[in-house]
Design a protein around this motif. Sequence first.
Motif, PDB file in Angstrom:
ATOM      1  N   ILE A  22     -25.472  93.981  79.948  1.00 14.39           N
ATOM      2  CA  ILE A  22     -25.166  92.449  80.021  1.00 14.39           C
ATOM      3  C   ILE A  22     -23.815  92.131  80.035  1.00 14.39           C
ATOM      4  O   ILE A  22     -22.923  93.041  79.598  1.00 14.39           O
ATOM      5  CB  ILE A  22     -26.036  91.576  78.979  1.00 14.39           C
ATOM      6  CG1 ILE A  22     -25.214  92.050  77.502  1.00 14.39           C
ATOM      7  CG2 ILE A  22     -27.369  91.741  78.915  1.00 14.39           C
ATOM      8  CD1 ILE A  22     -25.660  91.119  76.425  1.00 14.39           C
ATOM      9  N   GLU A  23     -23.248  91.139  80.616  1.00 16.78           N
ATOM     10  CA  GLU A  23     -21.915  90.656  80.461  1.00 16.78           C
ATOM     11  C   GLU A  23     -22.014  89.089  80.359  1.00 16.78           C
ATOM     12  O   GLU A  23     -22.787  88.403  80.587  1.00 16.78           O
ATOM     13  CB  GLU A  23     -21.002  91.045  81.707  1.00 16.78           C
ATOM     14  CG  GLU A  23     -21.879  90.574  83.140  1.00 16.78           C
ATOM     15  CD  GLU A  23     -21.004  90.978  84.147  1.00 16.78           C
ATOM     16  OE1 GLU A  23     -20.288  91.919  84.127  1.00 16.78           O
ATOM     17  OE2 GLU A  23     -21.247  90.479  85.336  1.00 16.78           O
ATOM     18  N   LEU A  24     -20.745  88.645  79.540  1.00 20.89           N
ATOM     19  CA  LEU A  24     -20.562  87.305  79.837  1.00 20.89           C
ATOM     20  C   LEU A  24     -19.746  86.815  80.896  1.00 20.89           C
ATOM     21  O   LEU A  24     -18.639  87.185  81.085  1.00 20.89           O
ATOM     22  CB  LEU A  24     -19.894  86.931  78.315  1.00 20.89           C
ATOM     23  CG  LEU A  24     -19.718  85.626  77.731  1.00 20.89           C
ATOM     24  CD1 LEU A  24     -21.144  84.775  77.740  1.00 20.89           C
ATOM     25  CD2 LEU A  24     -19.097  85.413  76.558  1.00 20.89           C
ATOM     26  N   ASP A  25     -20.195  85.757  81.557  1.00 17.85           N
ATOM     27  CA  ASP A  25     -19.447  85.317  82.786  1.00 17.85           C
ATOM     28  C   ASP A  25     -19.339  84.011  82.603  1.00 17.85           C
ATOM     29  O   ASP A  25     -20.455  83.313  83.001  1.00 17.85           O
ATOM     30  CB  ASP A  25     -20.057  85.918  84.002  1.00 17.85           C
ATOM     31  CG  ASP A  25     -19.336  85.582  85.189  1.00 17.85           C
ATOM     32  OD1 ASP A  25     -18.140  85.499  85.285  1.00 17.85           O
ATOM     33  OD2 ASP A  25     -19.888  85.621  86.320  1.00 17.85           O
ATOM     34  N   ASP A  26     -18.335  83.413  82.809  1.00 16.92           N
ATOM     35  CA  ASP A  26     -18.089  81.925  82.432  1.00 16.92           C
ATOM     36  C   ASP A  26     -18.881  81.367  81.513  1.00 16.92           C
ATOM     37  O   ASP A  26     -19.636  80.181  81.705  1.00 16.92           O
ATOM     38  CB  ASP A  26     -18.540  81.034  83.907  1.00 16.92           C
ATOM     39  CG  ASP A  26     -17.287  81.535  84.870  1.00 16.92           C
ATOM     40  OD1 ASP A  26     -16.023  81.695  84.679  1.00 16.92           O
ATOM     41  OD2 ASP A  26     -17.638  81.772  86.079  1.00 16.92           O
ATOM     42  N   GLY A  27     -18.950  81.850  80.462  1.00 18.40           N
ATOM     43  CA  GLY A  27     -20.042  81.323  79.411  1.00 18.40           C
ATOM     44  C   GLY A  27     -21.514  81.516  79.282  1.00 18.40           C
ATOM     45  O   GLY A  27     -22.074  81.062  78.599  1.00 18.40           O
ATOM     46  N   LEU A  28     -21.785  82.345  80.415  1.00 23.41           N
ATOM     47  CA  LEU A  28     -23.156  82.622  80.471  1.00 23.41           C
ATOM     48  C   LEU A  28     -23.515  84.028  80.508  1.00 23.41           C
ATOM     49  O   LEU A  28     -22.705  85.016  80.933  1.00 23.41           O
ATOM     50  CB  LEU A  28     -23.883  81.985  81.938  1.00 23.41           C
ATOM     51  CG  LEU A  28     -23.625  80.681  82.184  1.00 23.41           C
ATOM     52  CD1 LEU A  28     -24.136  80.187  83.409  1.00 23.41           C
ATOM     53  CD2 LEU A  28     -24.285  79.646  81.126  1.00 23.41           C
ATOM     54  N   LEU A  29     -24.607  84.352  79.718  1.00 25.62           N
ATOM     55  CA  LEU A  29     -24.813  85.736  79.688  1.00 25.62           C
ATOM     56  C   LEU A  29     -25.766  86.369  80.953  1.00 25.62           C
ATOM     57  O   LEU A  29     -26.630  85.504  81.329  1.00 25.62           O
ATOM     58  CB  LEU A  29     -25.992  86.127  78.606  1.00 25.62           C
ATOM     59  CG  LEU A  29     -25.427  85.902  77.109  1.00 25.62           C
ATOM     60  CD1 LEU A  29     -26.439  85.913  76.079  1.00 25.62           C
ATOM     61  CD2 LEU A  29     -24.085  86.916  77.109  1.00 25.62           C
ATOM     62  N   ARG A  30     -25.233  87.333  81.553  1.00 29.16           N
ATOM     63  CA  ARG A  30     -26.218  87.688  82.603  1.00 29.16           C
ATOM     64  C   ARG A  30     -26.429  89.353  82.848  1.00 29.16           C
ATOM     65  O   ARG A  30     -25.678  89.909  82.275  1.00 29.16           O
ATOM     66  CB  ARG A  30     -25.649  87.321  83.864  1.00 29.16           C
ATOM     67  CG  ARG A  30     -24.397  88.203  84.164  1.00 29.16           C
ATOM     68  CD  ARG A  30     -23.845  87.546  85.968  1.00 29.16           C
ATOM     69  NE  ARG A  30     -22.655  88.120  86.081  1.00 29.16           N
ATOM     70  CZ  ARG A  30     -22.739  89.346  86.965  1.00 29.16           C
ATOM     71  NH1 ARG A  30     -23.675  89.637  87.580  1.00 29.16           N
ATOM     72  NH2 ARG A  30     -21.544  89.787  87.475  1.00 29.16           N
ATOM     73  N   VAL A  31     -27.356  89.738  83.443  1.00 32.23           N
ATOM     74  CA  VAL A  31     -27.708  91.168  83.388  1.00 32.23           C
ATOM     75  C   VAL A  31     -26.543  91.817  84.434  1.00 32.23           C
ATOM     76  O   VAL A  31     -26.621  91.091  85.591  1.00 32.23           O
ATOM     77  CB  VAL A  31     -29.194  91.353  83.880  1.00 32.23           C
ATOM     78  CG1 VAL A  31     -29.413  93.004  84.145  1.00 32.23           C
ATOM     79  CG2 VAL A  31     -30.279  90.805  82.968  1.00 32.23           C
ATOM     80  N   ARG A  32     -26.057  92.791  83.924  1.00 24.64           N
ATOM     81  CA  ARG A  32     -25.389  93.615  84.899  1.00 24.64           C
ATOM     82  C   ARG A  32     -26.106  94.452  85.878  1.00 24.64           C
ATOM     83  O   ARG A  32     -27.205  95.032  85.564  1.00 24.64           O
ATOM     84  CB  ARG A  32     -24.327  94.626  83.932  1.00 24.64           C
ATOM     85  CG  ARG A  32     -23.302  93.904  83.469  1.00 24.64           C
ATOM     86  CD  ARG A  32     -22.527  94.974  82.801  1.00 24.64           C
ATOM     87  NE  ARG A  32     -21.904  95.876  83.767  1.00 24.64           N
ATOM     88  CZ  ARG A  32     -20.800  95.954  84.079  1.00 24.64           C
ATOM     89  NH1 ARG A  32     -19.688  95.042  83.671  1.00 24.64           N
ATOM     90  NH2 ARG A  32     -20.326  96.750  85.045  1.00 24.64           N
ATOM     91  N   ARG A  33     -25.898  94.416  87.300  1.00 24.89           N
ATOM     92  CA  ARG A  33     -26.655  94.916  88.138  1.00 24.89           C
ATOM     93  C   ARG A  33     -25.800  96.212  88.634  1.00 24.89           C
ATOM     94  O   ARG A  33     -24.619  96.391  88.500  1.00 24.89           O
ATOM     95  CB  ARG A  33     -26.781  94.225  89.443  1.00 24.89           C
ATOM     96  CG  ARG A  33     -27.356  92.790  89.178  1.00 24.89           C
ATOM     97  CD  ARG A  33     -28.861  92.960  88.816  1.00 24.89           C
ATOM     98  NE  ARG A  33     -29.313  91.579  88.643  1.00 24.89           N
ATOM     99  CZ  ARG A  33     -30.478  91.517  87.719  1.00 24.89           C
ATOM    100  NH1 ARG A  33     -31.049  92.511  87.209  1.00 24.89           N
ATOM    101  NH2 ARG A  33     -30.804  90.165  87.681  1.00 24.89           N
ATOM    102  N   ASP A  34     -26.510  97.239  89.227  1.00 26.87           N
ATOM    103  CA  ASP A  34     -25.714  98.499  89.727  1.00 26.87           C
ATOM    104  C   ASP A  34     -24.673  98.055  90.940  1.00 26.87           C
ATOM    105  O   ASP A  34     -24.883  96.929  91.625  1.00 26.87           O
ATOM    106  CB  ASP A  34     -26.678  99.310  90.508  1.00 26.87           C
ATOM    107  CG  ASP A  34     -27.791 100.122  89.702  1.00 26.87           C
ATOM    108  OD1 ASP A  34     -27.305 100.340  88.409  1.00 26.87           O
ATOM    109  OD2 ASP A  34     -28.704 100.373  89.989  1.00 26.87           O
TER     110      ASP A  34
END
Length: 83
Positions: free
Chosen positions: A68-80
């Motif tokens: 996962i990563e935090l992007d602009d205050g949102l958690l999202r799943v990292r993709r290949d």
Amino acid sequence: MILPSKFLPADRALITVGGEILNIINETPRSVSEVWERVSAARRARNKVLGFDWFTLALTFLYSVNMIELDDGLLRVRRDGDK
């Protein structure tokens, strides 16, 4: 702690909690508080209470293994292919 063991039930293992988190943020990026609310509500419905400290450990585990990563205050799943 990461995997279930003789002394740690499967529903408390970080890999299990992490899977629940990934299921929630896989749909769409969400804030940490929204993910917490959804995970804790789902757990309460199954009578499997989870503390916020255990939730944050699972988030830390997922981040440390680049899931996962935090992007602009949102958690999202990292993709290949994500940097």
